[in-house]
Motif scaffolding. Structure first.
Motif, PDB file in Angstrom:
ATOM      1  N   PHE A 504     139.599  23.408 -40.902  1.00  0.00           N
ATOM      2  CA  PHE A 504     139.576  23.332 -42.813  1.00  0.00           C
ATOM      3  C   PHE A 504     141.121  24.117 -42.410  1.00  0.00           C
ATOM      4  N   THR A 505     141.570  23.812 -41.975  1.00  0.00           N
ATOM      5  CA  THR A 505     143.087  24.893 -42.282  1.00  0.00           C
ATOM      6  C   THR A 505     143.790  24.067 -43.506  1.00  0.00           C
ATOM      7  N   GLY A 596     136.391  32.201 -48.509  1.00  0.00           N
ATOM      8  CA  GLY A 596     136.003  32.301 -47.175  1.00  0.00           C
ATOM      9  C   GLY A 596     136.564  33.410 -46.401  1.00  0.00           C
ATOM     10  N   ALA A 597     136.085  33.832 -45.302  1.00  0.00           N
ATOM     11  CA  ALA A 597     136.342  35.054 -44.343  1.00  0.00           C
ATOM     12  C   ALA A 597     137.972  34.949 -44.159  1.00  0.00           C
ATOM     13  N   PRO A 598     138.275  36.264 -43.991  1.00  0.00           N
ATOM     14  CA  PRO A 598     139.777  36.339 -44.123  1.00  0.00           C
ATOM     15  C   PRO A 598     140.225  36.326 -42.714  1.00  0.00           C
ATOM     16  N   VAL A 599     139.935  36.303 -41.637  1.00  0.00           N
ATOM     17  CA  VAL A 599     139.888  35.977 -40.536  1.00  0.00           C
ATOM     18  C   VAL A 599     139.704  34.309 -40.431  1.00  0.00           C
ATOM     19  N   LEU A 600     139.068  33.662 -40.810  1.00  0.00           N
ATOM     20  CA  LEU A 600     138.640  32.321 -40.917  1.00  0.00           C
ATOM     21  C   LEU A 600     139.878  31.645 -40.981  1.00  0.00           C
ATOM     22  N   THR A 601     140.632  32.277 -42.775  1.00  0.00           N
ATOM     23  CA  THR A 601     141.598  31.703 -43.364  1.00  0.00           C
ATOM     24  C   THR A 601     143.023  31.898 -42.728  1.00  0.00           C
ATOM     25  N   ALA A 602     143.245  32.967 -41.959  1.00  0.00           N
ATOM     26  CA  ALA A 602     144.018  33.575 -40.581  1.00  0.00           C
ATOM     27  C   ALA A 602     144.503  32.782 -39.947  1.00  0.00           C
ATOM     28  N   PHE A 603     143.418  32.045 -39.233  1.00  0.00           N
ATOM     29  CA  PHE A 603     144.495  31.156 -38.400  1.00  0.00           C
ATOM     30  C   PHE A 603     144.428  29.594 -38.508  1.00  0.00           C
ATOM     31  N   GLY A 604     144.750  30.109 -40.388  1.00  0.00           N
ATOM     32  CA  GLY A 604     145.813  28.091 -40.516  1.00  0.00           C
ATOM     33  C   GLY A 604     147.324  28.239 -40.598  1.00  0.00           C
ATOM     34  N   PHE A 605     147.386  29.641 -40.182  1.00  0.00           N
ATOM     35  CA  PHE A 605     149.112  29.739 -39.484  1.00  0.00           C
ATOM     36  C   PHE A 605     149.066  28.434 -38.071  1.00  0.00           C
ATOM     37  N   LEU A 606     148.228  28.831 -37.299  1.00  0.00           N
ATOM     38  CA  LEU A 606     148.083  27.654 -35.829  1.00  0.00           C
ATOM     39  C   LEU A 606     148.788  26.223 -36.217  1.00  0.00           C
ATOM     40  N   ASP A 607     148.407  25.539 -37.330  1.00  0.00           N
ATOM     41  CA  ASP A 607     148.670  24.481 -38.400  1.00  0.00           C
ATOM     42  C   ASP A 607     150.322  24.578 -38.019  1.00  0.00           C
ATOM     43  N   TYR A 621     157.681  34.868 -40.060  1.00  0.00           N
ATOM     44  CA  TYR A 621     156.849  33.171 -39.793  1.00  0.00           C
ATOM     45  C   TYR A 621     155.003  34.130 -39.472  1.00  0.00           C
ATOM     46  N   GLY A 622     154.002  34.249 -40.274  1.00  0.00           N
ATOM     47  CA  GLY A 622     152.165  33.899 -39.739  1.00  0.00           C
ATOM     48  C   GLY A 622     152.228  35.825 -39.592  1.00  0.00           C
ATOM     49  N   LYS A 623     153.420  37.349 -39.981  1.00  0.00           N
ATOM     50  CA  LYS A 623     152.919  38.014 -39.729  1.00  0.00           C
ATOM     51  C   LYS A 623     151.496  38.466 -39.985  1.00  0.00           C
ATOM     52  N   THR A 624     151.477  38.377 -41.194  1.00  0.00           N
ATOM     53  CA  THR A 624     150.099  39.009 -42.186  1.00  0.00           C
ATOM     54  C   THR A 624     148.900  38.626 -41.310  1.00  0.00           C
ATOM     55  N   GLU A 625     148.590  36.832 -41.001  1.00  0.00           N
ATOM     56  CA  GLU A 625     147.865  36.802 -40.287  1.00  0.00           C
ATOM     57  C   GLU A 625     147.824  36.426 -39.208  1.00  0.00           C
ATOM     58  N   ILE A 626     148.390  37.479 -37.542  1.00  0.00           N
ATOM     59  CA  ILE A 626     148.616  37.417 -36.843  1.00  0.00           C
ATOM     60  C   ILE A 626     147.898  39.022 -36.656  1.00  0.00           C
ATOM     61  N   LEU A 657     146.243  40.068 -27.318  1.00  0.00           N
ATOM     62  CA  LEU A 657     146.514  38.968 -28.444  1.00  0.00           C
ATOM     63  C   LEU A 657     147.584  38.960 -28.824  1.00  0.00           C
ATOM     64  N   GLN A 658     148.331  39.806 -29.763  1.00  0.00           N
ATOM     65  CA  GLN A 658     149.623  40.177 -30.958  1.00  0.00           C
ATOM     66  C   GLN A 658     150.716  39.514 -29.465  1.00  0.00           C
ATOM     67  N   THR A 659     150.795  39.341 -28.371  1.00  0.00           N
ATOM     68  CA  THR A 659     151.757  38.717 -27.902  1.00  0.00           C
ATOM     69  C   THR A 659     151.431  37.477 -27.689  1.00  0.00           C
ATOM     70  N   GLU A 660     150.318  36.738 -26.945  1.00  0.00           N
ATOM     71  CA  GLU A 660     150.505  35.120 -26.501  1.00  0.00           C
ATOM     72  C   GLU A 660     150.203  35.027 -27.808  1.00  0.00           C
ATOM     73  N   LEU A 661     150.146  35.695 -29.575  1.00  0.00           N
ATOM     74  CA  LEU A 661     149.778  34.718 -30.814  1.00  0.00           C
ATOM     75  C   LEU A 661     151.226  34.804 -30.943  1.00  0.00           C
ATOM     76  N   ASN A 662     151.832  35.433 -30.976  1.00  0.00           N
ATOM     77  CA  ASN A 662     153.795  35.016 -31.374  1.00  0.00           C
ATOM     78  C   ASN A 662     154.442  34.035 -30.505  1.00  0.00           C
ATOM     79  N   SER A 663     154.140  33.855 -29.376  1.00  0.00           N
ATOM     80  CA  SER A 663     154.743  32.955 -28.148  1.00  0.00           C
ATOM     81  C   SER A 663     153.926  31.647 -28.723  1.00  0.00           C
ATOM     82  N   PHE A 664     153.045  31.731 -28.822  1.00  0.00           N
ATOM     83  CA  PHE A 664     152.235  30.239 -28.979  1.00  0.00           C
ATOM     84  C   PHE A 664     153.062  29.750 -30.196  1.00  0.00           C
ATOM     85  N   LYS A 665     153.264  30.499 -31.485  1.00  0.00           N
ATOM     86  CA  LYS A 665     154.262  30.110 -33.041  1.00  0.00           C
ATOM     87  C   LYS A 665     154.979  29.487 -32.596  1.00  0.00           C
ATOM     88  N   ILE A 666     155.804  29.774 -31.323  1.00  0.00           N
ATOM     89  CA  ILE A 666     157.129  29.462 -31.289  1.00  0.00           C
ATOM     90  C   ILE A 666     157.103  28.167 -29.988  1.00  0.00           C
TER      91      ILE A 666
END
Length: 682
Positions: A504-505, A596-607, A621-626, A657-666
């Protein structure tokens, strides 16, 4: 009296008044006498009238004493309604009589035992045996009569004996160890044949014996030897009852595996309402969750009967179903339904009730339903679309249910040297199916006109004449040509939405591509009209001039003078109807997919496609979504619905959770960089 007594009224006679209270007794009870000025005949008449009214079941008699101490008799009769407004409930009788079931073949109710074992005189019109029975309003007498009949009892007894005789486990247990091992190998192969038939969606009970013999003929020695040994008597394990038992075993095994995998797991919940062969409402329930090998699959869990179509009744049915399967409803993380208000309402409908018991659940409206409804909504603004739908459907019905007319249509196509093709059905509620139906209509337009003329010349049927008028309406034909152009990009989006592993991203990008293609189509129409080059265009609408000439050649002068067909031109149709319809469709598509649900749209930064090109841009990148994801899953939830409050702790620690998402985008950025270098070297 009959059990259906509402249709009978008892005639009251004078003897029915024996033993009942007389009018004179009312006078005595009040301390007075009957007035002397009443004649004997009048008294007798009043007495009989009073006695008869007292016999009515709904009569109320009131006595009032006036100032001169003469009783005044007041009689009020409440009329009982003769209309039975009770709703027929088939489930009541199916639970009371276990042998009763509805058959779509006989269009009535049948006895499952008597249908298998017919006793007594053989007849083609035997109720509940060879003939389906319509229960009516008071079926108890029919059902009890059949239940107590000797033929039914014999069939039930025979069924009980046959079930015990064909039990696979009992047969294996009664034999020796060697024979048991041999039979197990045979039954194992028969189970594989049953599993093959089920996966191919073939009728297992009817084809089982043939499939076993076919597999044995391919060189399977165990089955060959088994069939040779069983040649003297009937072959075991391939009868309908044995196959049914095997199917039940396979079903139970698969269900246990699915329930074991989903137990205590978070999952996506999918449900859709439909109707069975008896037109009873039921809800199909599916779950989508991760397997042990980290693959995500969708599994069908079962059907649940719905007594009512309200959100409260559906919620109770879902909760009871999940409790019976030992599935925790609080583990729902995503849910997908169609777009009706009962399922998708945000106040107190189904998705709101599920979010109350599982506050971390995110609702996703079915995107295919939304896309189909975009075209349905256009009917309100452009009634011409309804005429197109009726024309295509009537044309399909005429050929579908008349082999003779179909033969004429195929013959006409053969005369023109074209491949004989059938008319494609356009689904009334699924407008995306109109592309193929419209394209078939345009490609065989001349053949359709010749076929209708030939059929009407022979039979003079009004139905054929009405369809002939509809298919020669220039506005209808122009709209069908327009649908051939605008439904092409819309169908591409529909195929993307029907993908099992849809992402859906990038959906907004696909929607934008569709709307851009529709805008380009409008630009192409306008440029062709400005250059007077519409007939030489590459669009399907370029055939409009040729079809209009064909209509004029086949329409006599009198009808051309009466109708406004002559005033319709391809250019005027596009300016007045075609281009406004396309702009309205673009607006409908954008409105349907903009929310659409805001949290669902936020997962788009993982694409990975949305990642920045340089490492310097990756920090912001992706600060607001995280932050949006951390706020949703990292904070406790409190939800109140209809006075009931639910408190749920957070699913994850917000810092972790915030630490994991920041490291995952790297990690995603480094992975994309390595892949780009690999493809550059190769």
């Amino acid at each position: 009296m009959s059990h259906n007594s509402k249709y009978y009224v008892k005639r009251l006679t004078k003897k029915d008044s024996k033993g009942l209270t007389k009018v004179s007794d009312f006078k005595k009870s009040s301390g007075g006498d009957i007035p002397n000025n009443l004649s004997t005949s009048e008294s007798t008449s009043n007495t009989e009238s009073t006695v008869q009214t007292e016999c009515l079941p709904e009569a109320n008699v009131n006595v009032h004493v006036t100032s001169d101490e003469s009783p005044a008799l007041t009689l009020s009769v409440k009329k009982r309604s003769s209309v039975d407004r009770r709703k027929f409930n088939a489930a009541k009788y199916e639970s009371a009589f276990s042998w009763l079931y509805h058959s779509s073949v006989t269009c009535g109710y049948m006895c499952k035992y008597c249908e298998l074992f017919v006793f007594g005189a053989h007849s083609s019109c035997k109720p509940f045996v060879t003939k389906g029975v319509k229960l009516g309003t008071h079926p108890s007498r029919k059902l009890k009569k059949h239940d107590q009949s000797s033929e039914h009892k014999a069939a039930v007894q025979h069924y009980a004996l046959s079930r015990s005789n064909v039990n696979v486990y009992q047969q294996l247990k009664a034999q020796g160890e060697d024979q048991i091992q041999y039979n197990r190998e045979v039954v194992k192969k028969i189970f594989k044949c049953v599993d093959f038939l089920i996966r191919q969606k073939w009728a297992a009970t009817e084809n089982m014996a043939k499939v076993v013999k076919f597999v044995a003929g391919l060189g399977v020695k165990d089955l060959q030897q088994y069939l040779i040994q069983s040649s003297s008597h009937s072959v075991k394990y391939v009868s309908s009852s044995s196959v049914t038992q095997m199917i039940t075993c396979i079903s139970n095994l698969l269900e246990r595996q699915i329930l074991h995998d989903i137990h205590d797991k978070e999952f996506s919940f999918l449900a859709d309402e439909s109707a069975d062969l008896a037109h009873r409402s039921q809800l199909s329930i599916m779950a989508r969750f991760a397997q042990a090998d980290q693959t995500v699959k969708t599994h069908f869990l079962g059907f649940v009967q719905l007594e009512k179509g309200t959100a409260e009744a559906i919620m109770e049915a879902i909760q009871g179903f999940l409790i019976a399967k030992d599935i925790d409803i609080a583990n729902i993380r995503f849910m997908g339904f169609d777009g009706c208000n009962t399922m998708s309402g945000i106040q107190k409908d189904l998705q709101r009730r599920i979010r109350h018991v599982s506050p971390f659940a995110v609702y996703i409206n079915c995107r295919n339903h939304r896309l189909a409804l975009c075209l349905v909504h256009l009917i309100k603004q452009f009634p011409l679309l309804q005429d197109v739908d009726s024309t295509l459907l009537s044309l399909w019905k005429m050929f579908e249910f008349s082999p003779q007319k179909t033969a004429v249509f195929k013959h006409v196509q053969a005369v023109y040297g074209k491949e004989p093709l059938a008319i494609t059905r356009a689904a009334t509620t699924r407008w995306l199916s109109h592309l193929q139906a419209s394209a078939r209509f345009v490609s065989r337009y001349t053949c359709i006109l010749d076929t209708l003329d030939d059929i009407y010349a022979q039979k003079k049927e009004p139905e054929v004449y009405g369809i002939r008028l509809a298919v020669t309406d220039k506005k209808v034909v122009a709209t069908i040509l327009l649908l051939c152009d605008i439904l092409k990009p819309v169908n591409v989006l529909s195929w993307y939405l029907q993908n099992e592993n849809i992402n859906f991203t990038p959906l907004p990008q696909h929607v934008k591509t569709t709307t851009d293609q529709l805008h380009a189509l409008v630009t192409l129409y306008q440029s062709d009209m400005a250059a007077a080059n519409l007939e030489l265009s590459e669009t399907e609408f370029s055939k409009c001039h040729g079809l209009f000439r064909e209509i004029d050649d086949r329409t006599d002068l009198r009808r051309r003078m009466r109708q406004d067909n002559a005033a319709v031109t391809p250019e005027s149709f596009l300016n007045e109807t075609g281009i406004p319809l396309i702009f309205n469709l673009i607006q409908e598509v954008e409105d349907a997919f903009c929310t659409g649900a805001p949290v669902l749209t936020a997962f788009g930064f993982l694409d990975p496609q949305n990642l920045p090109d340089t490492i310097q841009e990756l920090g912001d990148y992706g600060k607001t979504e995280i932050e949006r994801i951390v706020d949703f899953y990292g904070t406790p939830k409190e939800d109140t619905l209809l006075g009931h409050t639910v408190n749920v702790p957070s699913l994850m620690d917000p810092v972790i959770l915030q630490t994991e998402l920041n490291s995952f985008k790297i990690q995603l950025f480094m992975l994309r960089l390595k892949l780009s270098q690999f493809f550059a070297c190769s």
